[in-house]
Design a protein around this motif. Structure first.
Motif, PDB file in Angstrom:
ATOM      1  N   MET A  26       0.740  -1.161  -0.118  1.00 18.11           N
ATOM      2  CA  MET A  26      -0.205  -0.041  -0.103  1.00 18.11           C
ATOM      3  C   MET A  26       0.875   1.285  -0.085  1.00 18.11           C
ATOM      4  SD  MET A  26      -2.836   1.179   2.668  1.00 18.11           S
ATOM      5  CE  MET A  26      -1.890   1.286   3.817  1.00 18.11           C
ATOM      6  N   THR A  27       0.650   2.153  -0.719  1.00 24.16           N
ATOM      7  CA  THR A  27       1.638   3.344  -1.027  1.00 24.16           C
ATOM      8  C   THR A  27       0.727   4.661  -0.835  1.00 24.16           C
ATOM      9  OG1 THR A  27       1.539   3.233  -3.372  1.00 24.16           O
ATOM     10  CG2 THR A  27       3.312   2.261  -2.481  1.00 24.16           C
ATOM     11  N   ASP A  72      -5.803   4.013  -0.435  1.00 28.11           N
ATOM     12  CA  ASP A  72      -5.943   2.567  -0.587  1.00 28.11           C
ATOM     13  C   ASP A  72      -5.951   1.821   0.853  1.00 28.11           C
ATOM     14  OD1 ASP A  72      -5.595   2.454  -3.238  1.00 28.11           O
ATOM     15  OD2 ASP A  72      -3.276   2.512  -3.054  1.00 28.11           O
ATOM     16  N   LEU A  73      -6.196   2.332   2.174  1.00 25.76           N
ATOM     17  CA  LEU A  73      -6.070   2.076   3.063  1.00 25.76           C
ATOM     18  C   LEU A  73      -7.398   1.136   3.417  1.00 25.76           C
ATOM     19  CD1 LEU A  73      -5.060   1.725   6.182  1.00 25.76           C
ATOM     20  CD2 LEU A  73      -6.413   3.696   6.610  1.00 25.76           C
ATOM     21  N   LEU A  74      -8.548   1.669   2.876  1.00 23.87           N
ATOM     22  CA  LEU A  74      -9.830   0.842   3.196  1.00 23.87           C
ATOM     23  C   LEU A  74      -9.958  -0.515   2.240  1.00 23.87           C
ATOM     24  CD1 LEU A  74     -12.620   3.811   3.314  1.00 23.87           C
ATOM     25  CD2 LEU A  74     -11.632   2.455   5.091  1.00 23.87           C
ATOM     26  N   ASP A  75      -9.373  -0.339   1.063  1.00 26.71           N
ATOM     27  CA  ASP A  75      -9.252  -1.474   0.282  1.00 26.71           C
ATOM     28  C   ASP A  75      -8.383  -2.644   0.809  1.00 26.71           C
ATOM     29  OD1 ASP A  75     -11.292  -0.725  -1.857  1.00 26.71           O
ATOM     30  OD2 ASP A  75      -9.830   0.263  -2.890  1.00 26.71           O
ATOM     31  N   TYR A  76      -7.318  -2.213   1.371  1.00 32.11           N
ATOM     32  CA  TYR A  76      -6.187  -3.096   1.936  1.00 32.11           C
ATOM     33  C   TYR A  76      -6.853  -3.716   2.803  1.00 32.11           C
ATOM     34  CZ  TYR A  76      -2.036  -4.672   4.238  1.00 32.11           C
ATOM     35  OH  TYR A  76      -1.187  -5.489   4.902  1.00 32.11           O
ATOM     36  N   GLN A  77      -7.573  -2.759   4.083  1.00 29.25           N
ATOM     37  CA  GLN A  77      -8.133  -3.469   5.307  1.00 29.25           C
ATOM     38  C   GLN A  77      -9.351  -4.304   4.924  1.00 29.25           C
ATOM     39  OE1 GLN A  77     -10.132  -0.651   7.997  1.00 29.25           O
ATOM     40  NE2 GLN A  77      -9.471  -1.782   9.652  1.00 29.25           N
ATOM     41  N   LEU A  78     -10.165  -3.928   3.988  1.00 29.12           N
ATOM     42  CA  LEU A  78     -11.261  -5.001   3.470  1.00 29.12           C
ATOM     43  C   LEU A  78     -10.798  -6.435   3.161  1.00 29.12           C
ATOM     44  CD1 LEU A  78     -13.979  -2.738   1.700  1.00 29.12           C
ATOM     45  CD2 LEU A  78     -14.350  -4.185   3.707  1.00 29.12           C
ATOM     46  N   LYS A  79      -9.541  -6.382   2.376  1.00 24.43           N
ATOM     47  CA  LYS A  79      -9.045  -7.410   1.961  1.00 24.43           C
ATOM     48  C   LYS A  79      -8.484  -8.391   3.075  1.00 24.43           C
ATOM     49  CE  LYS A  79      -5.692  -9.220  -1.640  1.00 24.43           C
ATOM     50  NZ  LYS A  79      -4.611  -8.561  -2.628  1.00 24.43           N
ATOM     51  N   ASN A  80      -7.761  -7.744   3.855  1.00 26.62           N
ATOM     52  CA  ASN A  80      -6.775  -8.359   4.797  1.00 26.62           C
ATOM     53  C   ASN A  80      -7.561  -8.616   6.146  1.00 26.62           C
ATOM     54  OD1 ASN A  80      -4.388  -8.907   3.033  1.00 26.62           O
ATOM     55  ND2 ASN A  80      -4.573  -6.452   3.033  1.00 26.62           N
ATOM     56  N   THR A  81      -8.019  -7.473   6.744  1.00 23.35           N
ATOM     57  CA  THR A  81      -8.710  -7.700   8.062  1.00 23.35           C
ATOM     58  C   THR A  81      -9.828  -6.590   8.162  1.00 23.35           C
ATOM     59  OG1 THR A  81      -7.167  -5.931   8.759  1.00 23.35           O
ATOM     60  CG2 THR A  81      -6.589  -8.182   9.266  1.00 23.35           C
ATOM     61  N   THR A 134     -15.702  -1.565   8.190  1.00 23.58           N
ATOM     62  CA  THR A 134     -15.072  -1.065   6.968  1.00 23.58           C
ATOM     63  C   THR A 134     -15.893  -0.833   5.569  1.00 23.58           C
ATOM     64  OG1 THR A 134     -12.939  -2.219   8.046  1.00 23.58           O
ATOM     65  CG2 THR A 134     -12.685  -1.582   5.735  1.00 23.58           C
ATOM     66  N   GLN A 135     -16.617  -1.786   5.269  1.00 24.30           N
ATOM     67  CA  GLN A 135     -17.393  -1.893   4.160  1.00 24.30           C
ATOM     68  C   GLN A 135     -18.212  -0.631   4.158  1.00 24.30           C
ATOM     69  OE1 GLN A 135     -17.211  -4.236   1.483  1.00 24.30           O
ATOM     70  NE2 GLN A 135     -18.152  -2.318   0.744  1.00 24.30           N
ATOM     71  N   LYS A 136     -18.950  -0.141   5.529  1.00 23.31           N
ATOM     72  CA  LYS A 136     -19.777   0.980   5.434  1.00 23.31           C
ATOM     73  C   LYS A 136     -18.992   2.329   5.313  1.00 23.31           C
ATOM     74  CE  LYS A 136     -23.652   3.250   6.349  1.00 23.31           C
ATOM     75  NZ  LYS A 136     -24.883   3.543   5.498  1.00 23.31           N
ATOM     76  N   LEU A 137     -17.758   2.346   5.804  1.00 22.09           N
ATOM     77  CA  LEU A 137     -16.837   3.758   5.468  1.00 22.09           C
ATOM     78  C   LEU A 137     -16.522   3.555   3.964  1.00 22.09           C
ATOM     79  CD1 LEU A 137     -14.304   3.455   8.432  1.00 22.09           C
ATOM     80  CD2 LEU A 137     -16.002   5.217   7.723  1.00 22.09           C
ATOM     81  N   LYS A 138     -16.442   2.466   3.256  1.00 24.02           N
ATOM     82  CA  LYS A 138     -15.895   2.513   1.932  1.00 24.02           C
ATOM     83  C   LYS A 138     -17.183   3.081   1.208  1.00 24.02           C
ATOM     84  CE  LYS A 138     -13.560  -0.241  -1.504  1.00 24.02           C
ATOM     85  NZ  LYS A 138     -14.296  -0.153  -2.558  1.00 24.02           N
ATOM     86  N   ASP A 139     -18.165   2.302   1.446  1.00 27.78           N
ATOM     87  CA  ASP A 139     -19.413   2.645   0.558  1.00 27.78           C
ATOM     88  C   ASP A 139     -19.905   4.221   0.946  1.00 27.78           C
ATOM     89  OD1 ASP A 139     -19.510   0.019  -0.008  1.00 27.78           O
ATOM     90  OD2 ASP A 139     -21.028  -0.515   1.309  1.00 27.78           O
ATOM     91  N   THR A 140     -19.712   4.673   1.983  1.00 27.68           N
ATOM     92  CA  THR A 140     -20.156   6.163   2.456  1.00 27.68           C
ATOM     93  C   THR A 140     -19.162   6.856   1.583  1.00 27.68           C
ATOM     94  OG1 THR A 140     -20.646   5.602   4.551  1.00 27.68           O
ATOM     95  CG2 THR A 140     -20.234   7.854   4.148  1.00 27.68           C
ATOM     96  N   ALA A 141     -17.781   6.453   1.737  1.00 31.21           N
ATOM     97  CA  ALA A 141     -16.636   7.467   0.862  1.00 31.21           C
ATOM     98  C   ALA A 141     -16.935   7.341  -0.515  1.00 31.21           C
ATOM     99  CB  ALA A 141     -15.570   6.862   1.152  1.00 31.21           C
TER     100      ALA A 141
END
Length: 57
Positions: free
Chosen positions: A1-2, A6-15, A35-42
């Motif tokens: 992750m750079t 990308d943080l939310l995608d990384y977190q959804l994939k891993n933990t 995490t999913q709700k945060l990503k959807d809202t963003a």
């Protein structure tokens, strides 16, 4: 992750976390957000801002 966004995608994939973030609701009570709700809202906010920005003529 750079990149920060990308943080939310990384977190959804891993933990994915059920209570990844806490915020106050309309009544002033604390409410957990997954995490999913945060990503959807963003993504919803991004789409709204992108739709409302002035169009080039």
């Amino acid at each position: 992750m750079t990149r920060l966004f990308d943080l939310l995608d990384y977190q959804l994939k891993n933990t994915p976390i059920e209570a990844s973030f806490n915020g106050r609701n309309k009544d002033g009570n604390w409410e957990p957000y997954s995490t999913q709700k945060l990503k959807d809202t963003a993504e919803d906010w991004f789409c709204m801002i992108n739709y409302l920005k002035p169009k080039k003529q």
